[in-house]
Design a protein around this motif. Structure first.
Motif, PDB file in Angstrom:
ATOM      1  N   HIS A 183       1.074  -1.531  -0.032  1.00  0.00           N
ATOM      2  CA  HIS A 183      -0.077  -0.187   0.355  1.00  0.00           C
ATOM      3  C   HIS A 183       1.045   1.160  -0.149  1.00  0.00           C
ATOM      4  CE1 HIS A 183      -2.966   2.913   0.886  1.00  0.00           C
ATOM      5  NE2 HIS A 183      -4.311   1.935   1.489  1.00  0.00           N
ATOM      6  N   PRO A 184       0.574   1.766  -0.811  1.00  0.00           N
ATOM      7  CA  PRO A 184       1.834   3.437  -1.145  1.00  0.00           C
ATOM      8  C   PRO A 184       1.261   4.298   0.385  1.00  0.00           C
ATOM      9  CG  PRO A 184      -0.122   3.359  -2.501  1.00  0.00           C
ATOM     10  CD  PRO A 184      -0.434   1.974  -2.158  1.00  0.00           C
ATOM     11  N   TRP A 185       0.554   4.100   1.471  1.00  0.00           N
ATOM     12  CA  TRP A 185       0.229   4.951   2.853  1.00  0.00           C
ATOM     13  C   TRP A 185       1.693   4.047   3.424  1.00  0.00           C
ATOM     14  CZ3 TRP A 185      -5.073   5.959   2.554  1.00  0.00           C
ATOM     15  CH2 TRP A 185      -5.895   6.589   1.604  1.00  0.00           C
ATOM     16  N   PHE A 186       1.265   3.188   3.788  1.00  0.00           N
ATOM     17  CA  PHE A 186       2.334   1.987   4.591  1.00  0.00           C
ATOM     18  C   PHE A 186       3.675   2.397   3.816  1.00  0.00           C
ATOM     19  CE2 PHE A 186       4.615  -1.925   5.841  1.00  0.00           C
ATOM     20  CZ  PHE A 186       3.822  -1.855   7.065  1.00  0.00           C
ATOM     21  N   TRP A 202      -8.982   2.497  -0.453  1.00  0.00           N
ATOM     22  CA  TRP A 202      -8.729   1.307  -1.722  1.00  0.00           C
ATOM     23  C   TRP A 202      -8.951   2.005  -3.533  1.00  0.00           C
ATOM     24  CZ3 TRP A 202     -12.096  -0.327   2.592  1.00  0.00           C
ATOM     25  CH2 TRP A 202     -11.217  -0.797   3.275  1.00  0.00           C
ATOM     26  N   ARG A 203      -8.621   3.386  -3.385  1.00  0.00           N
ATOM     27  CA  ARG A 203      -8.684   4.351  -4.658  1.00  0.00           C
ATOM     28  C   ARG A 203      -8.791   4.011  -5.526  1.00  0.00           C
ATOM     29  NH1 ARG A 203      -5.134   6.321  -1.753  1.00  0.00           N
ATOM     30  NH2 ARG A 203      -3.415   7.531  -2.679  1.00  0.00           N
ATOM     31  N   ALA A 216     -15.570 -11.555  -7.182  1.00  0.00           N
ATOM     32  CA  ALA A 216     -15.363 -10.916  -6.235  1.00  0.00           C
ATOM     33  C   ALA A 216     -14.016 -10.133  -5.516  1.00  0.00           C
ATOM     34  CB  ALA A 216     -16.096 -10.392  -5.369  1.00  0.00           C
ATOM     35  N   LEU A 217     -13.172 -11.600  -5.157  1.00  0.00           N
ATOM     36  CA  LEU A 217     -12.213 -11.393  -4.725  1.00  0.00           C
ATOM     37  C   LEU A 217     -11.031 -10.492  -5.563  1.00  0.00           C
ATOM     38  CD1 LEU A 217     -10.356 -11.501  -2.422  1.00  0.00           C
ATOM     39  CD2 LEU A 217      -9.601 -13.729  -2.805  1.00  0.00           C
ATOM     40  N   ALA A 218     -11.310 -10.781  -6.875  1.00  0.00           N
ATOM     41  CA  ALA A 218     -10.418 -11.000  -8.456  1.00  0.00           C
ATOM     42  C   ALA A 218     -10.123  -9.460  -8.514  1.00  0.00           C
ATOM     43  CB  ALA A 218     -10.582 -11.925  -9.513  1.00  0.00           C
ATOM     44  N   ILE A 219     -11.413  -8.876  -9.058  1.00  0.00           N
ATOM     45  CA  ILE A 219     -12.237  -7.618  -9.365  1.00  0.00           C
ATOM     46  C   ILE A 219     -11.689  -7.164  -7.921  1.00  0.00           C
ATOM     47  CG2 ILE A 219     -13.533  -5.472  -9.325  1.00  0.00           C
ATOM     48  CD1 ILE A 219     -15.133  -8.160 -10.586  1.00  0.00           C
ATOM     49  N   PHE A 220     -11.889  -7.002  -6.700  1.00  0.00           N
ATOM     50  CA  PHE A 220     -11.083  -6.216  -6.198  1.00  0.00           C
ATOM     51  C   PHE A 220      -9.677  -6.159  -5.924  1.00  0.00           C
ATOM     52  CE2 PHE A 220      -9.587  -6.063  -0.913  1.00  0.00           C
ATOM     53  CZ  PHE A 220     -10.044  -4.321  -1.089  1.00  0.00           C
ATOM     54  N   THR A 221      -8.815  -7.130  -6.264  1.00  0.00           N
ATOM     55  CA  THR A 221      -7.275  -7.725  -5.952  1.00  0.00           C
ATOM     56  C   THR A 221      -6.820  -6.255  -6.575  1.00  0.00           C
ATOM     57  OG1 THR A 221      -7.533  -9.243  -4.114  1.00  0.00           O
ATOM     58  CG2 THR A 221      -5.638  -8.901  -5.718  1.00  0.00           C
ATOM     59  N   VAL A 222      -7.600  -6.408  -8.111  1.00  0.00           N
ATOM     60  CA  VAL A 222      -6.773  -5.762  -9.166  1.00  0.00           C
ATOM     61  C   VAL A 222      -7.395  -5.035  -9.160  1.00  0.00           C
ATOM     62  CG1 VAL A 222      -6.058  -6.145 -11.902  1.00  0.00           C
ATOM     63  CG2 VAL A 222      -6.790  -8.301 -10.955  1.00  0.00           C
ATOM     64  N   GLY A 223      -8.081  -4.295  -8.445  1.00  0.00           N
ATOM     65  CA  GLY A 223      -8.419  -3.137  -8.318  1.00  0.00           C
ATOM     66  C   GLY A 223      -7.708  -1.803  -7.695  1.00  0.00           C
ATOM     67  N   VAL A 224      -7.215  -3.109  -6.418  1.00  0.00           N
ATOM     68  CA  VAL A 224      -6.118  -2.319  -5.986  1.00  0.00           C
ATOM     69  C   VAL A 224      -5.626  -2.040  -5.940  1.00  0.00           C
ATOM     70  CG1 VAL A 224      -5.124  -2.898  -3.183  1.00  0.00           C
ATOM     71  CG2 VAL A 224      -8.006  -2.788  -3.260  1.00  0.00           C
ATOM     72  N   LEU A 225      -4.547  -3.153  -6.666  1.00  0.00           N
ATOM     73  CA  LEU A 225      -2.680  -3.136  -7.528  1.00  0.00           C
ATOM     74  C   LEU A 225      -3.106  -2.134  -8.144  1.00  0.00           C
ATOM     75  CD1 LEU A 225      -2.383  -6.770  -7.148  1.00  0.00           C
ATOM     76  CD2 LEU A 225      -1.616  -4.765  -5.113  1.00  0.00           C
ATOM     77  N   GLN A 226      -4.055  -2.083  -9.038  1.00  0.00           N
ATOM     78  CA  GLN A 226      -4.206  -1.263  -9.812  1.00  0.00           C
ATOM     79  C   GLN A 226      -4.315   0.487  -9.255  1.00  0.00           C
ATOM     80  OE1 GLN A 226      -6.429   1.640 -11.335  1.00  0.00           O
ATOM     81  NE2 GLN A 226      -4.806   1.462 -13.495  1.00  0.00           N
ATOM     82  N   GLY A 227      -5.036   0.539  -8.566  1.00  0.00           N
ATOM     83  CA  GLY A 227      -4.877   1.891  -7.784  1.00  0.00           C
ATOM     84  C   GLY A 227      -3.201   2.079  -6.946  1.00  0.00           C
ATOM     85  N   LEU A 271      -0.776   1.559  -8.907  1.00  0.00           N
ATOM     86  CA  LEU A 271       0.591   1.244  -9.192  1.00  0.00           C
ATOM     87  C   LEU A 271       0.407   2.362  -9.966  1.00  0.00           C
ATOM     88  CD1 LEU A 271       2.094   0.130 -11.191  1.00  0.00           C
ATOM     89  CD2 LEU A 271       0.844  -0.349 -12.794  1.00  0.00           C
ATOM     90  N   SER A 272      -1.223   3.099 -10.318  1.00  0.00           N
ATOM     91  CA  SER A 272      -1.383   4.803 -10.262  1.00  0.00           C
ATOM     92  C   SER A 272      -0.783   5.762  -9.276  1.00  0.00           C
ATOM     93  CB  SER A 272      -3.039   4.977 -10.652  1.00  0.00           C
ATOM     94  OG  SER A 272      -3.340   3.855 -11.280  1.00  0.00           O
ATOM     95  N   ASP A 273      -1.070   4.840  -8.240  1.00  0.00           N
ATOM     96  CA  ASP A 273       0.174   6.070  -7.138  1.00  0.00           C
ATOM     97  C   ASP A 273       1.304   5.807  -7.358  1.00  0.00           C
ATOM     98  OD1 ASP A 273      -2.713   6.250  -6.009  1.00  0.00           O
ATOM     99  OD2 ASP A 273      -2.334   6.034  -4.129  1.00  0.00           O
ATOM    100  N   TYR A 274       1.748   5.254  -7.620  1.00  0.00           N
ATOM    101  CA  TYR A 274       3.432   5.082  -7.657  1.00  0.00           C
ATOM    102  C   TYR A 274       3.928   5.614  -8.556  1.00  0.00           C
ATOM    103  CZ  TYR A 274       3.923   1.554  -3.800  1.00  0.00           C
ATOM    104  OH  TYR A 274       3.826   1.197  -2.057  1.00  0.00           O
ATOM    105  N   ARG A 275       3.039   5.477  -9.890  1.00  0.00           N
ATOM    106  CA  ARG A 275       3.544   6.184 -11.352  1.00  0.00           C
ATOM    107  C   ARG A 275       3.804   7.727 -11.163  1.00  0.00           C
ATOM    108  NH1 ARG A 275      -0.782   3.096 -15.489  1.00  0.00           N
ATOM    109  NH2 ARG A 275       1.023   0.956 -15.987  1.00  0.00           N
ATOM    110  N   ARG A 276       3.070   8.285 -10.593  1.00  0.00           N
ATOM    111  CA  ARG A 276       3.178   9.544  -9.655  1.00  0.00           C
ATOM    112  C   ARG A 276       4.159  10.475  -8.462  1.00  0.00           C
ATOM    113  NH1 ARG A 276      -3.105   9.150  -9.895  1.00  0.00           N
ATOM    114  NH2 ARG A 276      -2.859   8.373  -8.094  1.00  0.00           N
ATOM    115  N   ILE A 277       4.470   9.388  -7.877  1.00  0.00           N
ATOM    116  CA  ILE A 277       5.445   9.809  -6.774  1.00  0.00           C
ATOM    117  C   ILE A 277       6.466   9.485  -7.475  1.00  0.00           C
ATOM    118  CG2 ILE A 277       3.575   9.881  -5.018  1.00  0.00           C
ATOM    119  CD1 ILE A 277       3.592   7.154  -4.414  1.00  0.00           C
TER     120      ILE A 277
END
Length: 731
Positions: free
Chosen positions: A375-378, A504-505, A603-614, A616-622
């Motif tokens: 998690h980018p915050w951690f 989990w944005r 449902a777990l796959a959608i949540f997991t991939v969505g979270v990890l994609q989020g 990745l988006s954060d890490y691309r910005r910082i």
């Protein structure tokens, strides 16, 4: 003949599914249909179909549509969802025909109006003003397009292109306007009030339902070939298990370890230089320096201003004690000091895995480690020199040992639990919440009556009393509670809601302003808490205690206050999924239960991939190799160097981050009070503390810089800082 026609139909459907996956997931350009890429996708898909047909004919694979198991179909569906979320695809807007857009602006109550067309977005990207058809009098400026319209002489703007869901138009006009908009065959008339603020106009074109229907159709078609490939993989795994029956089980058992190693490598490869400006870290290092050099613990080079809240004069000593040997060997080396945070972060994840062993199977434990550790915050705290990571480690150790002692498991004694809690209190004062959580759990489980329990409670209390005697001001945060009122509670609760929504944005799966991933995460979190209600223990009381503290504390610390319970948030989410799946399986219309399992894993796959994609988006910005602000920037280093070289050791410096200034320059410093409405208070502080210099950080204190220029001589200036001589105010 019919047999061959059926086979041709089957392989034709497989070809079409492969074509959809290749084109939408790999080759499709962002904004248009490319016939060349479509042809390339068709050719590659045809080659793959021929290859699969030859393998089938030669008996190398028996997979066909009828041979695909229910598990294979579900795997194909889940893979399709995952891949189309990651891509993201399909960009169905390329299949939408371009439309003609006409925007006519006309003033309501004046002969002529000049206004600004600030921004246009077609749901995919911002439109270039050069692509618009503008009136001859229009002027393109850095702030937008300047337009003039009169009564009966509207300013018309035209554009031709594709729109996805809506066209967003932003206008700034002090004069009320009437907008007549035509988007394709749809016409609307909108009245715009005048004023200095920008007005956003939403012109819908496609409904979300149409988007969702097209998305699902393409994914369903793509899942057909993925199910075929999934079945081939399942057949291969079945062969591997028959050949090597124990190997796969051992590999699965090592998944948590692989996750830990992966997170550790990521931490080390992204160790950032510098440090953020919040100067708590400087006080911890100053304490460690004093311990290493035999100096008084609280002699950190700052003078406390009662009008400015910085924190206690002495922080709990655990982190300084950890830094002492490193300071003695490497001196003031921030990179070496950060390794303490990295080690504690990884250690806490390892303990989290140990705590989960009785709760989750290895794959779910590995997933929990990845979600929490990446998690980018951690991640952001892993290379900050603060007590948070050691506290997370000791908090996790305390709760792990407490549960084992409470449940009478071998290897853990009461004094061990007491020492762990005592160490957590010496890391952060909030460690008393651990003691309170353990005490409540002991009462509820009737474990307080044993003799060994008094070690659990007595050792932390004894250490806390000794700490208070040796360092009376350690962890004294009472100054920060001044001025508390009920509005703080409301603000903190609103901030808490925003925190859990943002944790989990994800920008991909959104319905308006609502993130589908956040909704799934919050729903699973609530479900996990509900399922835990009959089994409340020390962990739950610790989480509730932290949330209560966050709700009432007058200074919002962001993720820092959530850090000690962040692991458990992910545990509750996955526990909610696990128990929800078990509960859902009881409603079993199909005896095999594959439908229920398939839906839960989807449902777990959608949540997991969505979270990890989020993530990745954060890490691309910082920036991953340095902090984007703080003491490591050239401007900050120039300021420190000027203070070291151009001032004397007895001089007093006024700066809003006095602990960092004192650490890196060796000068006495204090934080002055500044309020633009009460500038006299600043002058009084400078006079009271006999300040020789005033250092101004311009990004946050531009108004102070403007005031100081009219009061004091300017001695130094760069992009971020200004230094003034304030010695004229000394008595």
């Amino acid at each position: 003949m019919r047999k061959y026609l059926v086979q041709a139909g089957h392989f034709g459907l497989l070809w079409l599914s492969l074509l959809v996956n290749l084109y939408f997931l790999i080759f499709q350009p962002r904004s248009a249909i490319s016939l060349r890429r479509l042809g390339l996708s068709a050719g590659i898909a045809l080659g793959l179909v021929v290859l699969l047909w030859l393998l089938r004919e030669r008996g190398m694979t028996a997979t066909g549509w009828r041979a695909i198991s229910t598990k294979g179909w579900w795997m194909g569906m889940i893979l399709a969802v995952v891949l189309f979320i990651i891509a993201p695809a399909p960009t169905l807007h390329s299949l939408i025909a371009p439309v003609e857009v006409r925007l006519n602006f006309e003033p309501l109550d004046s002969q002529e109006a000049t206004f600004q067309l600030v921004w246009l977005n077609n749901g995919l990207a911002d439109l270039s003003f050069n692509d618009l058809e503008l009136p001859p009098t229009a002027q393109i400026t850095p702030g937008g397009v300047s337009l003039t319209a009169g009564q009966g002489q509207p300013a018309e703007v035209r554009w031709h292109g594709r729109i996805w869901q809506e066209l967003l138009v932003t206008v700034q006009s002090r004069t009320p306007l009437r907008l007549s908009a035509q988007v394709g065959s749809q016409s609307r008339e909108i009245l715009l009030e005048g004023g200095a603020n920008e007005k956003g106009i939403h012109l819908p074109y496609l409904s979300f339902g149409l988007y969702a229907a097209g998305y699902v159709l393409v994914m369903a078609l793509g899942s057909l070939s993925l199910a075929w490939l999934a079945q081939i993989s399942l057949n291969g795994v079945a062969w591997f298990i028959r050949r090597y029956p124990d190997t796969l089980g051992r590999l699965i058992c090592h998944l948590p370890l692989a996750s830990l190693v992966g997170v550790g490598l990521f931490y080390l490869l992204t160790l950032r230089s510098g440090h953020p400006w919040g100067d708590d870290f400087a006080q911890y290092i100053a304490h460690a320096r004093n311990l290493a050099q035999g100096q008084p613990y609280t002699a950190i080079g700052i003078m406390h201003n009662p009008a400015v809240v910085l924190g206690p004069s002495a922080y709990p000593p655990l982190l300084p004690l950890l830094l002492v040997p490193l300071y003695a060997v490497f001196d003031l080396n921030l990179t070496i000091f950060k390794l303490v945070g990295v080690a504690c972060g990884l250690g806490s994840l390892a303990l989290f895995n140990e705590w989960l062993k009785d709760r989750f199977p290895p794959p779910l434990r590995a997933l929990a480690i990845l979600l929490a550790g990446l998690h980018p915050w951690f991640w952001d705290y892993k290379d900050q020199i603060l007590s948070d990571m050691p506290f997370v480690l000791l908090g996790m150790l305390s709760l792990l040992w407490w549960e084992r002692w409470r449940d009478s498991k071998a290897g853990v004694k009461g004094w061990m639990v007491g020492l762990a809690i005592a160490a957590a209190i010496t890391a952060r004062s909030v460690g008393f919440l651990l003691l309170a959580a353990v005490l409540v759990d002991a009462i509820l489980h009737r474990r307080w009556q044993t003799r060994d329990f008094w070690f659990v409670i007595g050792i932390p209390l004894l250490v806390a009393m000794m700490l208070n005697l040796v360092l009376p001001s350690t962890g004294d945060y009472l100054d920060q509670t001044r001025g508390w009122n009920w509005s703080i509670l409301q603000e903190n609760i609103n901030s808490m809601i925003s925190f859990f929504q943002g944790m989990w944005r994800n920008d991909m799966l959104r319905i308006g302003e609502v993130s589908l991933i956040s909704m799934i995460g919050i729903a699973l979190l609530i479900l996990g808490l509900v399922f835990r209600l009959p089994y409340l223990g020390a962990v739950e009381w610790f989480v509730l205690g932290n949330l209560a503290m966050i709700a009432v504390w007058p200074y919002n610390q962001g993720f820092r206050f959530y850090l000690p319970i962040s692991f458990f948030v992910f545990y509750y989410v996955l526990y909610g999924w696990q128990q929800g799946s078990i509960f859902f399986s009881k409603f079993n219309p199909i005896p095999s239960g594959m439908v229920q399992k398939g839906i839960s894993f989807l449902a777990l796959a959608i949540f997991t991939v969505g979270v990890l994609q989020g993530y990745l988006s954060d890490y691309r910005r910082i920036p991953l190799k340095e902090f984007d602000n703080g003491i490591g920037l050239p401007a900050s280093q120039q300021m420190f160097e000027y203070v070291r070289e151009e001032t004397r050791p007895p001089d007093v410096i006024a700066f809003f981050k006095p602990r960092a200034l004192a650490l890196f320059t060796g000068r006495n410093a204090f934080a002055p009070y500044w309020n633009p409405q009460q500038p006299q208070r600043l002058l009084e502080d400078l006079k009271t503390f006999r300040a020789d210099y005033l250092v101004v950080w311009k990004p946050d204190y531009a108004d102070l810089a403007g005031f100081a220029r009219n009061q004091f001589p300017l001695l130094f200036e760069n992009d971020d800082f200004e230094i003034y001589s304030s010695s004229s105010l000394r008595p």
